[in-house]
Design an enzyme around this catalytic site. Structure first.
Site, PDB file in Angstrom:
ATOM      1  N   GLU A  29     -10.028   3.408  -2.843  1.00 59.11           N
ATOM      2  CA  GLU A  29     -11.107   3.430  -2.044  1.00 59.11           C
ATOM      3  C   GLU A  29     -10.566   5.546  -1.749  1.00 59.11           C
ATOM      4  O   GLU A  29     -11.921   5.162  -0.668  1.00 59.11           O
ATOM      5  CB  GLU A  29     -11.605   3.145  -0.881  1.00 59.11           C
ATOM      6  CG  GLU A  29     -11.483   1.528  -0.627  1.00 59.11           C
ATOM      7  CD  GLU A  29     -11.816   0.792   0.789  1.00 59.11           C
ATOM      8  OE1 GLU A  29     -11.415   1.492   1.193  1.00 59.11           O
ATOM      9  OE2 GLU A  29     -11.674  -0.643   0.839  1.00 59.11           O
ATOM     10  N   TYR A  70       0.553  -1.210  -0.311  1.00 53.79           N
ATOM     11  CA  TYR A  70      -0.115   0.372  -0.248  1.00 53.79           C
ATOM     12  C   TYR A  70       1.041   1.075  -0.230  1.00 53.79           C
ATOM     13  O   TYR A  70       0.706   2.751  -0.226  1.00 53.79           O
ATOM     14  CB  TYR A  70      -1.110   0.033   1.229  1.00 53.79           C
ATOM     15  CG  TYR A  70      -1.809  -0.983   1.129  1.00 53.79           C
ATOM     16  CD1 TYR A  70      -3.117  -1.235   0.381  1.00 53.79           C
ATOM     17  CD2 TYR A  70      -1.416  -2.067   1.510  1.00 53.79           C
ATOM     18  CE1 TYR A  70      -4.604  -1.684   0.583  1.00 53.79           C
ATOM     19  CE2 TYR A  70      -2.962  -3.073   1.680  1.00 53.79           C
ATOM     20  CZ  TYR A  70      -4.293  -3.747   1.137  1.00 53.79           C
ATOM     21  OH  TYR A  70      -5.437  -3.940   0.868  1.00 53.79           O
ATOM     22  N   ASP A 116     -16.758  -1.861  -1.966  1.00 55.73           N
ATOM     23  CA  ASP A 116     -17.699  -2.796  -2.242  1.00 55.73           C
ATOM     24  C   ASP A 116     -18.990  -1.676  -2.257  1.00 55.73           C
ATOM     25  O   ASP A 116     -20.086  -1.698  -0.951  1.00 55.73           O
ATOM     26  CB  ASP A 116     -18.240  -3.806  -2.198  1.00 55.73           C
ATOM     27  CG  ASP A 116     -19.646  -4.939  -2.169  1.00 55.73           C
ATOM     28  OD1 ASP A 116     -19.791  -4.496  -3.941  1.00 55.73           O
ATOM     29  OD2 ASP A 116     -19.633  -5.466  -2.420  1.00 55.73           O
ATOM     30  N   ARG A 123     -20.866   2.005  -7.053  1.00 57.45           N
ATOM     31  CA  ARG A 123     -20.067   0.182  -7.162  1.00 57.45           C
ATOM     32  C   ARG A 123     -20.198   0.573  -9.180  1.00 57.45           C
ATOM     33  O   ARG A 123     -19.140   1.019  -9.599  1.00 57.45           O
ATOM     34  CB  ARG A 123     -20.071  -1.402  -7.187  1.00 57.45           C
ATOM     35  CG  ARG A 123     -21.405  -1.773  -7.188  1.00 57.45           C
ATOM     36  CD  ARG A 123     -21.297  -2.876  -6.888  1.00 57.45           C
ATOM     37  NE  ARG A 123     -21.513  -2.590  -5.414  1.00 57.45           N
ATOM     38  CZ  ARG A 123     -22.661  -2.493  -5.269  1.00 57.45           C
ATOM     39  NH1 ARG A 123     -23.958  -2.844  -5.303  1.00 57.45           N
ATOM     40  NH2 ARG A 123     -23.042  -2.848  -3.224  1.00 57.45           N
ATOM     41  N   GLU A 166       0.997   8.103  -0.280  1.00 63.09           N
ATOM     42  CA  GLU A 166       0.981   7.422   0.501  1.00 63.09           C
ATOM     43  C   GLU A 166       0.346   8.397   1.888  1.00 63.09           C
ATOM     44  O   GLU A 166       0.342   9.052   1.521  1.00 63.09           O
ATOM     45  CB  GLU A 166       1.934   7.460   1.310  1.00 63.09           C
ATOM     46  CG  GLU A 166       3.192   8.711   0.715  1.00 63.09           C
ATOM     47  CD  GLU A 166       3.605   9.418   2.231  1.00 63.09           C
ATOM     48  OE1 GLU A 166       2.744   9.149   2.685  1.00 63.09           O
ATOM     49  OE2 GLU A 166       4.229  10.601   1.379  1.00 63.09           O
ATOM     50  N   GLU A 192      -8.795  -6.524  -2.237  1.00 61.64           N
ATOM     51  CA  GLU A 192      -8.766  -7.078  -1.311  1.00 61.64           C
ATOM     52  C   GLU A 192     -10.317  -8.413  -1.463  1.00 61.64           C
ATOM     53  O   GLU A 192     -11.009  -8.032  -1.828  1.00 61.64           O
ATOM     54  CB  GLU A 192      -9.024  -6.196  -0.474  1.00 61.64           C
ATOM     55  CG  GLU A 192      -7.959  -5.267  -0.197  1.00 61.64           C
ATOM     56  CD  GLU A 192      -8.388  -3.940   0.399  1.00 61.64           C
ATOM     57  OE1 GLU A 192      -7.594  -2.636   0.744  1.00 61.64           O
ATOM     58  OE2 GLU A 192      -9.565  -3.939   1.114  1.00 61.64           O
TER      59      GLU A 192
END
Length: 541
Positions: A161, A92, A202, A206, A120, A261
């Site tokens: 996200e 990440y 989700d 979406r 970051e 994920e």
């Protein structure tokens, strides 16, 4: 200490006796393939980063541990991940100033690829006050510079996200601009084809998210789509988990889609029954595998292993369950030579109460343009201006009730109206606003005898804008709302590839909240055009 030293020495030996580079993964249509033999590639992945949450935030502040720079941890963890048939990890946040040769080689020797998020915690696109500016651009391109040389770099996520509710869909315009510019940078630097994607959660948006990032010119759209999905919880099924519905929805998508994920833990210990479905015939026609969240045990209880104070890793029940399930699956795909893609890009979503992001994207960051602008000013910011002074003056000068001083530096992802200098650093943008106020007061308010002061935050200078710089400033216009074409070349991050200093500077770029754009302030939108360098560059065949 002896344990760590032994592992570090072993890591060095591995690099010294390195096997051949891994065959790069390429994209054709909606599938991944091994470049050389054309076999379809299915991701069997693990999220690999300590103290990092799935939405890109970090527990305890903005610092983070770069998982690819810790040779001792890599030497400990990679053999364990290999036991799970892992062929991909997701990281990440990596530090582009550090050297990743040894960890990346250990991964390559284990047959493992890496997909890396570009941001970051203190330097990425913020959903609540989105910006696409020089500091973030330099951070993202520095990561590309650092990881592009490794053949087991699978690609990059330009966001994770970022949009997660209807009231922040505007932020997606800034993420899509990042996709556009990072793709263009990869072509400009003549790196091998590397995909740039986005990872979504989700949520209710979406459908619009998947459409938005896939629609329009291929030079601005994602190369792959990551889906963070936790709907298979406990004793569920292909239908009850909505996997069937999601598979049907993505059956027409024209770039690879995979679970960025997965692994719900709300029902207690995870059995990973969804693995059989994900790698079964119903889903492999559409999905390219998935990445289990996550390797390290943290407070959220998603870990496959626990690392104690002695730095030793202990397998947890989730590890055993995943190992059992992954051993049962052998996904079968199609040969690249026999595959003829037929899917087409999505249509862009309509703007409504549920979706506000404009198809018009923010301008590309260009430090040369910003430098030209600052040189042209009669009133500029002091070099030591504080973050507090930046915020205070932004709040005042960019309030439409106080005047029209920020038209050239504001950006609105909903209206698609962007100031020509909206991508500049905060210090440069406030300088433009200082100068707009100074010029207005000098002309219209002779009683103001010191309009370039701002309690010591600003100073006068002799304006200089010659040659190319004069052309840039003239195109932007007095209001900073014009379209700049033929701008001087911009620069990205560190070009050292591995190690070396990043050119990125964070400053106050992430913390500052510039007031929202009042579209009525402007007569025309500013958009710094970017050549369509890419087309479908990731589609090799």
């Amino acid at each position: 200490m002896k344990f760590g030293s032994t592992l570090a020495a072993a890591a060095t030996l591995v690099v010294a006796c390195a096997a051949a580079d891994l065959d790069p993964i390429v994209i054709k249509g909606s599938k991944f393939f091994y470049k050389t033999n054309g076999t379809e590639f299915f991701i069997k992945g693990i999220a690999y980063q300590q103290d990092y949450s799935s939405n890109g935030t970090i527990s305890g502040g903005t610092s983070y541990t770069d998982p690819l720079a810790d040779q001792t941890a890599c030497a400990r963890d990679i053999p364990l991940m290999a036991q799970l048939q892992t062929n991909t990890i997701r990281v990440y946040a990596i530090d582009p100033t550090k050297n990743h040769d040894q960890c990346m080689q250990m991964l390559a020797d284990a047959g493992i690829y890496a997909v890396a998020d570009l941001g970051e915690p203190k330097n990425s696109i913020n959903r609540d006050s989105p910006q696409w500016n020089q500091a973030i651009y330099q951070r993202y391109t520095a990561v590309v510079d650092n990881l592009s040389k490794y053949t087991n770099t699978l690609g990059f996520f330009a966001g994770n996200e970022v949009t997660n509710m209807a009231n922040n869909t505007e932020a997606s315009a800034f993420v899509k601009a990042a996709v556009r510019d990072v793709k263009a940078y990869i072509v400009q630097k003549k790196y091998r084809p590397l995909g740039v994607g986005y990872a979504t959660n989700d949520d209710d948006q979406r459908t619009e998210l998947a459409q938005y990032f896939n629609c329009g010119d291929p030079s601005t759209s994602i190369d792959f789509w990551g889906y963070n999905i936790y709907s298979w919880c406990g004793q569920s099924s292909y239908r009850e988990s909505h996997y069937e519905e999601r598979t049907r929805e993505f059956s027409t998508y024209n770039v690879p889609s995979f679970f960025a994920e997965y692994g719900c833990n709300t029902e207690g210990a995870r059995e990973f029954d969804e693995v059989e479905a994900l790698y079964g015939d119903n889903m492999t026609k559409v999905w390219s595998g998935g990445i289990v969240y996550m390797y390290y045990q943290e407070a959220n209880d998603y870990g496959l292993v626990s690392v104690g104070s002695d730095k030793k890793a202990t397998k947890l029940p989730d590890f055993t369950a995943l190992s059992s399930q992954i051993a049962k699956v052998t996904p079968s795909g199609v040969a690249m030579s026999a595959y003829s893609p037929t899917n087409r890009p999505q249509a862009c979503p309509k703007q409504d109460n549920a979706w506000s992001a404009s198809e018009k994207l923010p301008p590309s960051p260009n430090n040369a343009v910003c430098s030209c602008m600052v040189q042209s000013l009669n009133c500029t910011a002091n070099s030591d201006i504080s973050d507090d002074d930046l915020q205070t003056n932004f709040d005042y000068l960019c309030d439409p009730n106080n005047g029209n001083y920020c038209s050239g530096i504001l950006a609105n992802g909903s209206t698609g109206v962007y100031g020509a200098y909206s991508m500049c650093a905060p210090e440069e943008r406030i300088a433009w606003a200082f100068n707009a106020f100074f010029m207005d007061q000098t002309k219209n308010n002779p009683k103001n005898t010191d309009p370039c002061n701002f309690k010591g935050a600003a100073k006068k200078q002799t304006a200089k804008a010659n040659g190319d710089c004069r052309n840039v400033v003239n195109q932007a216009g007095d209001g900073g709302t014009g379209v700049i074409t033929g701008a001087p070349a911009a620069t990205g991050g560190s070009s050292g590839g591995s190690g070396g200093s990043s050119a990125a500077t964070t400053g106050a770029a992430s913390a500052l909240i510039v007031p929202g754009f009042n579209a009525g302030m402007l007569q025309m939108a500013a958009y710094i055009t970017v050549a369509a360098l890419i087309g479908a560059s990731m589609v090799l065949l």
